[in-house]
Design an enzyme around this catalytic site. Structure first.
Site, short mmCIF file in Angstrom:
data_model
loop_
_atom_site.label_atom_id
_atom_site.label_comp_id
_atom_site.label_asym_id
_atom_site.label_seq_id
_atom_site.Cartn_x
_atom_site.Cartn_y
_atom_site.Cartn_z
N ASP A 1 0.41 4.88 2.19
CA ASP A 1 -0.27 5.24 3.13
C ASP A 1 -1.45 6.32 3.03
O ASP A 1 -1.26 7.27 2.34
CB ASP A 1 0.43 5.95 4.26
CG ASP A 1 1.56 4.94 4.79
OD1 ASP A 1 1.32 3.77 4.94
OD2 ASP A 1 2.39 5.51 5.06
N HIS B 1 4.63 0.32 0.39
CA HIS B 1 5.41 -0.51 1.12
C HIS B 1 4.69 -1.76 1.84
O HIS B 1 3.37 -1.58 1.63
CB HIS B 1 6.06 0.21 2.25
CG HIS B 1 5.23 0.77 2.89
ND1 HIS B 1 4.57 2.17 2.51
CD2 HIS B 1 4.56 0.84 4.13
CE1 HIS B 1 3.84 2.81 3.47
NE2 HIS B 1 3.60 1.87 4.24
N ARG C 1 5.42 5.80 14.63
CA ARG C 1 5.22 6.32 13.37
C ARG C 1 4.75 7.56 13.38
O ARG C 1 3.60 7.99 14.01
CB ARG C 1 4.50 5.35 12.42
CG ARG C 1 4.44 5.90 10.89
CD ARG C 1 3.49 5.09 9.86
NE ARG C 1 2.16 5.57 10.28
CZ ARG C 1 1.20 4.93 9.70
NH1 ARG C 1 1.32 3.77 8.74
NH2 ARG C 1 -0.01 5.24 10.07
N HIS D 1 0.97 -1.24 -0.08
CA HIS D 1 0.04 -0.26 0.04
C HIS D 1 0.84 1.35 0.19
O HIS D 1 2.04 1.12 0.32
CB HIS D 1 -0.90 -0.14 1.32
CG HIS D 1 -0.19 0.03 2.53
ND1 HIS D 1 0.60 -0.97 3.04
CD2 HIS D 1 0.02 1.22 3.31
CE1 HIS D 1 1.06 -0.51 4.26
NE2 HIS D 1 0.91 0.81 4.45
#
Ligand code: SIN
Length: 274
Positions: free
Chosen positions: A100, A254, A269, A98
């Site tokens: 993000d 990723h 994150r 995907h």
């Protein structure tokens, strides 16, 4: 140059050395890091010691903090997503290829993922260069895709229908008040800083091409999803505690490899607004 830049694969990715990102960085060093990101699409740092304030400060050198709508669960520090696997979890955040948060109108430009605790082996992250994916298409395909937009939404990753919270430690909004977010994006986008064209569809968020049915869209989408992650467009990053991956979300996909089932993996994150 104050930093060193060591490519990780022929496709994308570079390890950055010679910088402690927990410190306040001068403008020249920030510019070098930003250029390395543009040149390599994802950059990695090793052996960094970052508390939340330092992680936030490092992120703010590259843009505004993005607060992910599906991870707003009333907690403090909502600009951080704790990407956690606990022993026994069946599912993880980012377990399919995907880009993000592409369901929003202006998806984040990047993300900075910091490893707190990782397995001795496994739990790697793979990245794929979407400039190369676009460049490798035939001229006929490029011309057709250039005219298409795709509808992205978040119904596969949040909301009461997914049942993900029961299968993993990382929790998302699954409450009855949650509503999907949906926006269309060009299938081929032009990177605002490099001016290069790249493919911009991913199997987690895209549902169909604008103006077409799901059934009409699916065969071409399936081709593009498989094409976009061909091995020659990818790199693989093996984590250690203290490692950082900083990816350009405008030109990459990723995946977090879901291959360790009885070991904890804890990451933190931030995302940078688009
Ligand atoms: C993500 O998709 O942001 C998580 C990636 C990872 O945990 O490796």
């Amino acid at each position: 140059m104050t930093i060193s830049v060591t490519p990780l694969s022929g496709a994308l990715g570079a390890e950055i050395g010679g910088v402690d990102v927990s410190m306040a960085l001068d403008d020249g060093t920030v510019a070098e890091i930003r250029q390395a990101l543009l040149d390599h699409q994802v950059i990695f740092f090793r052996d960094q010691d970052l508390d939340m304030a330092q992680h936030r400060a490092f992120t703010l050198q590259f843009g505004e903090l993005f607060v992910h709508p599906n991870f707003q669960l009333g907690q403090d520090n909502a600009e951080f997503v704790m990407v956690r696997r606990e022993p026994g979890d069946l599912r993880i955040i980012g377990e399919d290829w995907h880009t993000d948060t592409t369901m929003i109108a202006t998806p984040p430009m990047g993300a900075i993922l910091y490893a707190l605790e990782v397995p001795d082996a496994g739990g790697d992250t793979l990245f794929a260069n979407q400039y190369l994916a676009y460049d490798a298409l035939s001229n006929g395909m490029k011309q057709m895709l250039d005219r298409l937009s795709a509808v992205h939404n978040d119904t596969r990753v949040a909301g009461p229908g997914t049942g993900l919270n029961g299968q993993r430690a990382s929790q998302v909004r699954e409450d009855a008040d949650w509503r999907p977010t949906e926006n269309a994006h060009a299938v081929v986008r032009t990177h605002p800083e490099t001016g290069r064209k790249c493919l911009f569809v991913n199997r987690v968020y895209v549902h169909h091409f604008e103006g077409m049915t799901v059934a009409e869209s699916q065969p071409l989408l399936d081709f593009l999803y498989a094409h976009a992650i061909r091995p020659e467009f990818t790199c693989r990053f093996r984590w250690r505690p203290g490692s950082i991956a900083f990816w350009d979300n405008r030109c990459t996909q990723h995946i977090a490899v879901n291959d360790v089932h009885d070991t904890a993996r804890h990451m933190r994150r931030t995302q940078i607004a688009g």
